[in-house]
Design a protein around this motif. Structure first.
Motif, short mmCIF file in Angstrom:
data_model
loop_
_atom_site.label_atom_id
_atom_site.label_comp_id
_atom_site.label_asym_id
_atom_site.label_seq_id
_atom_site.Cartn_x
_atom_site.Cartn_y
_atom_site.Cartn_z
N ALA A 264 -10.37 -0.74 0.21
CA ALA A 264 -10.09 -1.06 -1.20
C ALA A 264 -9.29 0.05 -1.89
O ALA A 264 -8.36 -0.24 -2.64
N GLU A 265 -9.64 1.31 -1.64
CA GLU A 265 -8.92 2.39 -2.31
C GLU A 265 -7.49 2.48 -1.79
O GLU A 265 -6.57 2.81 -2.54
N HIS A 266 -7.28 2.16 -0.52
CA HIS A 266 -5.92 2.16 0.01
C HIS A 266 -5.11 1.01 -0.55
O HIS A 266 -3.89 1.11 -0.71
N ILE A 267 -5.78 -0.09 -0.88
CA ILE A 267 -5.09 -1.22 -1.49
C ILE A 267 -4.56 -0.83 -2.86
O ILE A 267 -3.42 -1.12 -3.22
N ALA A 268 -5.37 -0.12 -3.64
CA ALA A 268 -4.93 0.31 -4.97
C ALA A 268 -3.78 1.30 -4.86
O ALA A 268 -2.82 1.23 -5.63
N ILE A 269 -3.86 2.21 -3.91
CA ILE A 269 -2.80 3.19 -3.73
C ILE A 269 -1.52 2.51 -3.27
O ILE A 269 -0.43 2.80 -3.75
N GLY A 270 -1.64 1.56 -2.34
CA GLY A 270 -0.47 0.83 -1.86
C GLY A 270 0.17 -0.02 -2.95
O GLY A 270 1.39 -0.08 -3.07
N ALA A 271 -0.65 -0.68 -3.77
CA ALA A 271 -0.11 -1.49 -4.86
C ALA A 271 0.58 -0.61 -5.89
O ALA A 271 1.64 -0.97 -6.43
N ASP A 272 0.02 0.56 -6.15
CA ASP A 272 0.65 1.49 -7.08
C ASP A 272 1.99 1.96 -6.55
O ASP A 272 2.98 2.00 -7.28
N SER A 273 2.05 2.29 -5.28
CA SER A 273 3.31 2.76 -4.69
C SER A 273 4.36 1.65 -4.68
O SER A 273 5.53 1.90 -4.96
N LEU A 274 3.92 0.43 -4.37
CA LEU A 274 4.85 -0.69 -4.33
C LEU A 274 5.46 -0.97 -5.71
O LEU A 274 6.66 -1.21 -5.83
N THR A 275 4.64 -0.90 -6.74
CA THR A 275 5.16 -1.20 -8.08
C THR A 275 5.84 0.00 -8.73
O THR A 275 6.51 -0.16 -9.74
N ALA A 276 5.69 1.20 -8.14
CA ALA A 276 6.37 2.38 -8.69
C ALA A 276 7.77 2.55 -8.13
O ALA A 276 8.59 3.26 -8.72
N ILE A 277 8.08 1.91 -7.01
CA ILE A 277 9.39 2.06 -6.39
C ILE A 277 10.54 1.70 -7.33
O ILE A 277 11.52 2.44 -7.40
N PRO A 278 10.47 0.59 -8.09
CA PRO A 278 11.59 0.30 -9.01
C PRO A 278 11.79 1.37 -10.07
O PRO A 278 12.92 1.64 -10.48
N LEU A 279 10.71 2.01 -10.52
CA LEU A 279 10.84 3.09 -11.50
C LEU A 279 11.64 4.24 -10.92
O LEU A 279 12.55 4.78 -11.56
#
Length: 143
Positions: free
Chosen positions: A65-80
């Protein structure tokens, strides 16, 4: 899981996402029109994704679960990161690159002496925005 360990993992994941996005933004300026458009679509697509879809995408690759949150954060931060790097690299003038090439600099020298000095405030800003976003999500998850 220990919050400090999660913070370190978010920092590492943010750094890797920033490295990928910054490299793609630099590559964008050496491509023709159609591949450049495809690269833009690929790296800006997470802006159109809802957070639940980003979590679903990362769930299919990661188990904890914690890796899912980290992965989702990284995925959505790429456009920034991509947009900040793109804006920073736009500041570089083609004549400056040609002058550096005439002075005998190679690709690596041109990057470190022309591209990077012009874009570093934007690159740093993108990294700070992405990292603060990850820290905010970490605090939100542990509240």
């Amino acid at each position: 899981m220990d919050p400090l360990r999660i913070f370190l993992q978010i920092t590492i994941a943010t750094g890797l996402a920033a490295l990928v996005a910054f490299s793609a933004a630099r590559l964008r300026f050496s491509l023709a029109r159609i591949p450049r458009t495809a690269l833009d679509i690929l790296f800006l697509l997470p802006l159109a994704l809802s957070p639940s879809l980003a979590i679903y995408i990362t769930c299919s690759f990661l188990a904890q679960a914690e890796h899912i949150a980290i992965g989702a954060d990284s995925l959505t931060a790429i456009p920034l990161f991509y947009l900040c790097a793109w804006m920073g690299f736009r500041r570089v003038d083609r004549e400056t690159i040609d002058a550096a090439r005439l002075q005998g600099l190679g690709r690596c020298g041109i990057f470190w002496r022309v591209w990077f000095p012009a874009a570093w405030p934007w690159l740093l800003g993108g990294f700070v925005i992405g990292l603060s976003r990850g820290i905010f999500l970490l605090l939100l998850a542990h509240a």
